[in-house]
Design an enzyme around this catalytic site. Structure first.
Site, mmCIF file in Angstrom:
data_model
loop_
_atom_site.group_PDB
_atom_site.id
_atom_site.type_symbol
_atom_site.label_atom_id
_atom_site.label_comp_id
_atom_site.label_asym_id
_atom_site.label_seq_id
_atom_site.Cartn_x
_atom_site.Cartn_y
_atom_site.Cartn_z
ATOM 1 N N GLU A 277 -47.936 48.678 -24.709
ATOM 2 C CA GLU A 277 -47.484 49.728 -25.622
ATOM 3 C C GLU A 277 -47.319 51.058 -24.884
ATOM 4 O O GLU A 277 -46.369 51.808 -25.147
ATOM 5 C CB GLU A 277 -48.489 49.891 -26.776
ATOM 6 N N HIS A 280 -44.006 51.178 -23.165
ATOM 7 C CA HIS A 280 -42.880 51.599 -24.014
ATOM 8 C C HIS A 280 -42.753 53.124 -24.014
ATOM 9 O O HIS A 280 -41.655 53.668 -23.951
ATOM 10 C CB HIS A 280 -43.083 51.105 -25.448
ATOM 11 N N ASP A 358 -43.707 44.825 -20.445
ATOM 12 C CA ASP A 358 -44.562 43.789 -19.854
ATOM 13 C C ASP A 358 -44.773 44.055 -18.364
ATOM 14 O O ASP A 358 -45.894 43.929 -17.848
ATOM 15 C CB ASP A 358 -43.922 42.408 -20.023
#
Length: 411
Positions: A277, A280, A358
């Site tokens: 997260e 991102h 990832d």
């Protein structure tokens, strides 16, 4: 072009979109019984895999019923001048364009909700219950419905009223003011959604001090990421499925972990999910999505401003008296193919961004705990491990588990 021609175009768009979706669903269903890829053999044992296959088939058949019902309802509503009927009801209460529009959309939204609620109830209390996912009480189900309708009335109604007011004042230039309004609303919701909206439906509590919070803080410090706001949400109030998400930016940025996620994963796996997260945020995916959404909204509103005053829009769906609110309905149906295309593009970007997030987690933390976390999450939600590539291309915002596994394992 005549109103009748536009009517047939709208019907054609609805039917073609339905057929396209059913073909993709059928192609995907043919893969339900595929052997599990070797790399994912440890996700399901034989009993769990059979359970996942049954779950997929049940949802597939249920999807056919609900989508067919929606198709028939829309086509019949168009053929038998349902929009004209609702418009006449709204006009019987007022001559004010804004009031008429609010009543018009209120009747349609409420009617649609009443007709679809039995399907929602069946999905929650029969299908999800059968496979052990449902944790929603009947009381929570009803309260959620009422809160959702109230929010739609206040927020949706308020924005619609302002947009019609802009149209009355500025005509062709209304789209600029509407775009500004929606942009401010979108940015505000991105900033404060978790603080203002989520508490209406769920309880959020700061992650308590302890090993997990210390590990998260240590990771955040190692990548130069200030993260003071880590919250746990009571997702188990409604479902056993787990999730985590990042919201806001600047001083309002926060990570929210579902309590089910904390129960399903160990500390290392949770930190790995959090690292994803953070990826991102660091890769500016959130800002990209926000800006792109605003630009696409601006384009749509500009195109709307070109056609909204044309009486053919209203007449195409059987309403003789042209109006902004009826034209908006017709425009939405005609704009659907463009929305499909932009949706495909945004899904492509989303899958690309998932790989990047990832990779960020792999580079700044570890790949193995993220792999095991993804496997557990897919196992616990009985996910489809062998979807059809065409279905993935059209509908998936994330790569498949196998694709993510291969990416995380690559050097």
């Amino acid at each position: 072009m005549t109103a009748q021609t536009l009517f047939y175009i709208i019907i054609g768009i609805i039917i073609v979109n339905f057929i396209k979706d059913k073909i993709l669903d059928a192609l995907n269903a043919k893969h339900f019984n595929d052997a599990i890829p070797e790399q994912l053999q440890d996700v399901f044992d034989e009993t769990e895999y059979k359970k996942s296959q049954v779950y997929k088939r049940v949802n597939y058949k249920f999807g056919i019923i609900t989508s067919t019902f929606s198709l028939l309802l829309m086509v019949l509503f168009l053929v038998f001048d349902g929009f004209e009927f609702v418009d006449n009801i709204a006009r019987s209460f007022s001559d004010n364009a804004i009031v008429v529009a609010l009543i018009f959309f209120g009747v349609i939204m409420l009617g649609s909700d009443i007709l679809t609620t039995p399907f929602s109830y069946y999905k929650t209390f029969v299908i999800e219950e059968r496979f052990g996912f449902n944790k929603t009480s009947f009381k929570t189900f009803v309260i959620d419905k009422l809160k959702g309708l109230l929010m739609m009335a206040i927020l949706g109604g308020g924005i619609l009223a302002l947009i019609i007011w802009f149209f009355q004042l500025t005509k062709a230039h209304f789209w600029l003011y509407a775009w500004g309004l929606i942009t401010v609303f979108t940015v505000f919701m991105n900033m404060f959604y978790s603080r203002l909206i989520v508490p209406l439906f769920n309880k959020q509590t700061p992650l308590e001090a302890g090993d997990l919070r210390n590990k998260i803080s240590k990771y955040a410090e190692s990548v130069g990421f200030q993260l003071d706001k880590i919250f746990v949400i009571d997702g188990s109030k409604r479902s056993s499925k787990a999730n985590a998400y990042f919201s806001g930016f600047g001083h309002e940025k926060r990570v929210t972990l579902y309590d089910t996620l904390i129960n399903d994963l160990n500390d290392e796996e949770i930190v790995a999910v959090l690292a994803h997260e953070v990826g991102h945020y660091k890769k500016r995916h959130i800002m990209f999505n926000l800006i792109t959404s605003i630009l696409l909204t601006g384009i749509m509103l500009y195109v709307l401003s070109i056609f909204i005053s044309n009486p053919l829009l209203s007449q195409a769906i059987g309403v003789e008296q042209p109006s902004f609110h009826v034209g908006l309905i017709a425009f939405g149906m005609l704009y659907a193919p463009i929305s499909e295309i932009t949706g495909l593009v945004m899904n492509w970007f989303s899958r690309k961004f998932e790989y990047q997030a990832d990779n960020y987690a792999k580079q700044t933390y570890k790949s193995e705990p993220l792999i095991t976390a993804l496997k557990k999450l897919n196992k616990n939600s009985l996910s489809n491990l062998t979807p059809h590539p065409a279905y993935v291309f059209v509908h998936y915002s994330h790569p498949t588990l196998l694709q993510r596994f291969k990416n995380l394992k690559s050097s």
